[in-house]
Write a protein that holds these residues in place. Structure first.
Motif, PDB file in Angstrom:
ATOM      1  N   ILE A 118       0.841  -1.199   0.000  1.00  0.00           N
ATOM      2  CA  ILE A 118       0.000   0.000   0.000  1.00  0.00           C
ATOM      3  C   ILE A 118       0.877   1.250   0.000  1.00  0.00           C
ATOM      4  CG2 ILE A 118      -1.820   1.250   1.223  1.00  0.00           C
ATOM      5  CD1 ILE A 118      -2.572  -1.407   2.569  1.00  0.00           C
ATOM      6  N   PRO A 119       0.782   2.109  -1.020  1.00  0.00           N
ATOM      7  CA  PRO A 119       1.566   3.353  -1.032  1.00  0.00           C
ATOM      8  C   PRO A 119       1.302   4.186   0.219  1.00  0.00           C
ATOM      9  CG  PRO A 119       0.583   2.945  -3.177  1.00  0.00           C
ATOM     10  CD  PRO A 119      -0.012   1.928  -2.249  1.00  0.00           C
ATOM     11  N   SER A 120       2.308   4.907   0.652  1.00  0.00           N
ATOM     12  CA  SER A 120       2.250   5.608   1.944  1.00  0.00           C
ATOM     13  C   SER A 120       1.102   6.611   2.025  1.00  0.00           C
ATOM     14  CB  SER A 120       3.579   6.315   2.218  1.00  0.00           C
ATOM     15  OG  SER A 120       3.864   7.253   1.193  1.00  0.00           O
ATOM     16  N   GLN A 121       0.710   7.225   0.900  1.00  0.00           N
ATOM     17  CA  GLN A 121      -0.352   8.223   0.963  1.00  0.00           C
ATOM     18  C   GLN A 121      -1.713   7.591   1.249  1.00  0.00           C
ATOM     19  OE1 GLN A 121       0.051   9.015  -3.509  1.00  0.00           O
ATOM     20  NE2 GLN A 121      -1.991   9.872  -3.093  1.00  0.00           N
ATOM     21  N   TYR A 122      -1.808   6.262   1.145  1.00  0.00           N
ATOM     22  CA  TYR A 122      -3.068   5.562   1.355  1.00  0.00           C
ATOM     23  C   TYR A 122      -3.076   4.724   2.634  1.00  0.00           C
ATOM     24  CZ  TYR A 122      -3.701   6.920  -3.511  1.00  0.00           C
ATOM     25  OH  TYR A 122      -3.801   7.641  -4.679  1.00  0.00           O
ATOM     26  N   ARG A 123      -2.226   5.071   3.597  1.00  0.00           N
ATOM     27  CA  ARG A 123      -2.269   4.440   4.910  1.00  0.00           C
ATOM     28  C   ARG A 123      -1.930   5.481   5.975  1.00  0.00           C
ATOM     29  NH1 ARG A 123       3.406   2.945   5.039  1.00  0.00           N
ATOM     30  NH2 ARG A 123       4.133   2.554   2.909  1.00  0.00           N
ATOM     31  N   ALA A 124      -2.411   5.239   7.178  1.00  0.00           N
ATOM     32  CA  ALA A 124      -2.196   6.194   8.260  1.00  0.00           C
ATOM     33  C   ALA A 124      -0.713   6.225   8.639  1.00  0.00           C
ATOM     34  CB  ALA A 124      -3.035   5.810   9.472  1.00  0.00           C
ATOM     35  N   PRO A 125      -0.169   7.398   8.925  1.00  0.00           N
ATOM     36  CA  PRO A 125       1.235   7.480   9.348  1.00  0.00           C
ATOM     37  C   PRO A 125       1.530   6.659  10.597  1.00  0.00           C
ATOM     38  CG  PRO A 125       0.398   9.652   8.769  1.00  0.00           C
ATOM     39  CD  PRO A 125      -0.787   8.728   8.791  1.00  0.00           C
ATOM     40  N   ASP A 126       0.517   6.497  11.468  1.00  0.00           N
ATOM     41  CA  ASP A 126       0.704   5.712  12.690  1.00  0.00           C
ATOM     42  C   ASP A 126       0.198   4.278  12.542  1.00  0.00           C
ATOM     43  OD1 ASP A 126      -1.998   6.132  12.616  1.00  0.00           O
ATOM     44  OD2 ASP A 126      -2.141   7.177  14.541  1.00  0.00           O
ATOM     45  N   ASN A 127      -0.137   3.884  11.312  1.00  0.00           N
ATOM     46  CA  ASN A 127      -0.558   2.511  11.004  1.00  0.00           C
ATOM     47  C   ASN A 127      -1.861   2.086  11.674  1.00  0.00           C
ATOM     48  OD1 ASN A 127       1.760   1.827   9.326  1.00  0.00           O
ATOM     49  ND2 ASN A 127       2.944   1.839  11.222  1.00  0.00           N
ATOM     50  N   HIS A 128      -2.767   3.035  11.948  1.00  0.00           N
ATOM     51  CA  HIS A 128      -4.051   2.695  12.553  1.00  0.00           C
ATOM     52  C   HIS A 128      -5.108   2.350  11.503  1.00  0.00           C
ATOM     53  CE1 HIS A 128      -4.181   3.198  16.997  1.00  0.00           C
ATOM     54  NE2 HIS A 128      -3.021   3.784  16.776  1.00  0.00           N
ATOM     55  N   PHE A 130      -5.655   1.318   6.978  1.00  0.00           N
ATOM     56  CA  PHE A 130      -5.026   1.018   5.690  1.00  0.00           C
ATOM     57  C   PHE A 130      -6.094   1.037   4.602  1.00  0.00           C
ATOM     58  CE2 PHE A 130      -2.605  -0.956   9.034  1.00  0.00           C
ATOM     59  CZ  PHE A 130      -1.285  -0.671   8.705  1.00  0.00           C
ATOM     60  N   ALA A 131      -5.849   1.786   3.530  1.00  0.00           N
ATOM     61  CA  ALA A 131      -6.765   1.774   2.399  1.00  0.00           C
ATOM     62  C   ALA A 131      -6.602   0.463   1.634  1.00  0.00           C
ATOM     63  CB  ALA A 131      -6.479   2.951   1.478  1.00  0.00           C
ATOM     64  N   LEU A 132      -7.712  -0.026   1.112  1.00  0.00           N
ATOM     65  CA  LEU A 132      -7.699  -1.261   0.327  1.00  0.00           C
ATOM     66  C   LEU A 132      -8.158  -1.056  -1.110  1.00  0.00           C
ATOM     67  CD1 LEU A 132      -9.099  -3.756   2.992  1.00  0.00           C
ATOM     68  CD2 LEU A 132      -6.718  -3.493   2.247  1.00  0.00           C
ATOM     69  N   GLY A 266     -11.264   0.926   3.308  1.00  0.00           N
ATOM     70  CA  GLY A 266     -10.106   0.423   4.034  1.00  0.00           C
ATOM     71  C   GLY A 266     -10.445  -0.465   5.213  1.00  0.00           C
ATOM     72  N   ALA A 267      -9.422  -0.738   6.008  1.00  0.00           N
ATOM     73  CA  ALA A 267      -9.559  -1.651   7.138  1.00  0.00           C
ATOM     74  C   ALA A 267      -8.805  -1.126   8.343  1.00  0.00           C
ATOM     75  CB  ALA A 267      -9.030  -3.037   6.765  1.00  0.00           C
ATOM     76  N   VAL A 268      -9.298  -1.510   9.527  1.00  0.00           N
ATOM     77  CA  VAL A 268      -8.597  -1.233  10.781  1.00  0.00           C
ATOM     78  C   VAL A 268      -8.584  -2.506  11.616  1.00  0.00           C
ATOM     79  CG1 VAL A 268      -9.364   1.174  10.793  1.00  0.00           C
ATOM     80  CG2 VAL A 268     -10.661  -0.535  12.088  1.00  0.00           C
ATOM     81  N   MET A 269      -7.630  -2.574  12.539  1.00  0.00           N
ATOM     82  CA  MET A 269      -7.623  -3.636  13.530  1.00  0.00           C
ATOM     83  C   MET A 269      -8.355  -3.126  14.764  1.00  0.00           C
ATOM     84  SD  MET A 269      -6.329  -6.747  14.222  1.00  0.00           S
ATOM     85  CE  MET A 269      -4.736  -6.915  13.403  1.00  0.00           C
ATOM     86  N   ALA A 270      -9.359  -3.862  15.222  1.00  0.00           N
ATOM     87  CA  ALA A 270     -10.129  -3.450  16.387  1.00  0.00           C
ATOM     88  C   ALA A 270      -9.228  -3.409  17.633  1.00  0.00           C
ATOM     89  CB  ALA A 270     -11.290  -4.404  16.615  1.00  0.00           C
TER      90      ALA A 270
END
Length: 348
Positions: A118-128, A130-132, A266-270
């Protein structure tokens, strides 16, 4: 001595040991069962999610169970707290992703696989989060009355578009994200002026969904409409709606400068995931090439993985330049966008 007597003699110690062993075995089997199941809360529709989850289980042996909903998952997660069974949440739009994070319902995922896919512009800087998948926010024009149009989002506020624009509620998440991008690029004051101009150019009060805007152009209500690319694709695939979609041209705005605005799913981990390892494996799988191809083929979305091509139909719309603005910045301007919509009374 009878067998019964022997059992009675060893019961005080042997039975207790047996009970302990059985309890340990049950706990072990329970842990294994939990470890092999990922619980997913999803705003994404079953037709899209289920095929990929089946592929994930076939590839990893990890089962999934899914709760599908159209609204309310954020409140459900907050209400459930530590008792929530959710491991992964699948959702649409940066506003929903950011809301989950702001409510403290997520946890970061450190993954070299996700960083590579996933390119960096499509994910949170703190990894909370992620775009899919990616969707462009397009401007559609009447094929008969206008044809293809080279334009910018900024142009929609100029007098040339007076009475010619259709769009859904300004407070719809997709439009809020577009307005947030305008704030990021131009500042709050200029974006307010732009909103006032767009409102003055509307052919009717904001209403309906994105498909309704394309239909309105086809029916002559307006000459231009704002909508997400994948709705256009879904209409073309639907025999009942293809006739309307075939009467418009899909235009990618701002190709001479910053590029077309991008929405994401996108997705997140609960936060209280019971199976974080399985949840991470699932998110990694969904970002991989096999699942990304399914996203592309089933829902007319652009894959987030840079090495996966869009479907043949989507590719036929032509290559385009995407806005390089990091998606997380849209959430930073969400509150400002909502405030401006209220100030200009956009939907009224």
């Amino acid at each position: 001595m009878s067998l019964k007597g022997i059992i009675l003699i060893i019961d005080p110690v042997g039975a207790c040991m047996l009970r302990s062993v059985l309890a340990a075995v049950l706990i072990l089997f329970s842990a294994v069962s939990v470890a092999q199941t990922v619980t997913v809360y999803s705003y994404r529709q079953p037709f899209l999610v289920e095929p990929m989850l089946e592929m994930f289980t076939e590839e990893t042996g990890i089962k999934t169970q899914v709760v599908f909903a159209q609204t309310g998952l954020e409140e459900r997660l907050r209400r459930e707290g530590r008792l929530s069974p959710a491991d992964v949440v699948l959702t649409t739009d940066i506003s929903r992703l950011a809301t989950l994070v702001d409510m403290g319902l997520t946890q970061p995922v450190q993954s070299d696989v996700l960083s590579a896919n996933i390119p960096s512009q499509y994910r949170a800087p703190d990894n909370h989060w992620f775009a899919l998948t990616l969707r462009t926010r397009n401007v559609y024009s009447s094929m008969a009355r206008i044809g293809a149009a080279e334009l910018r989002y900024e142009d929609l506020a100029t007098p040339a578009f007076k009475g010619k624009i259709c769009m859904r509620s300004g407070k719809n998440a997709y439009n809020v994200a577009l307005i947030a991008s305008m704030i990021a690029h131009h500042g709050e004051a200029k974006t307010k002026q732009w909103l006032e101009g767009v409102k003055a150019n509307l052919a009717r009060k904001p209403q309906g969904n994105d498909r309704a805007q394309i239909t309105a152009v086809a029916e002559g209500v307006c000459d231009y409409a704002i909508g997400n690319s994948y709705y256009y694709g879904k209409m073309l695939e639907d025999p009942k709606q293809a006739g309307w979609a075939e009467q418009v041209v899909i235009n990618f705005p701002n190709q001479a400068d910053r590029g077309a605005h991008i929405n994401v799913s996108g997705a997140v981990m609960a936060k209280h995931a019971k199976n974080a390892a399985g949840g991470q494996a699932l998110i990694e799988f969904l970002s991989g090439q096999k699942a990304q191809q399914v996203y592309a083929e089933l829902n007319a979305e652009y894959p987030v993985h840079p090495e996966v091509a869009p479907s043949e139909m989507v590719a036929s719309w032509g290559a385009f330049k995407a806005d390089v603005l990091p998606v997380y910045q849209l959430s930073e301007h969400h509150a400002q966008a909502m405030k401006l919509l209220d100030e200009v009374r956009f939907d009224l």
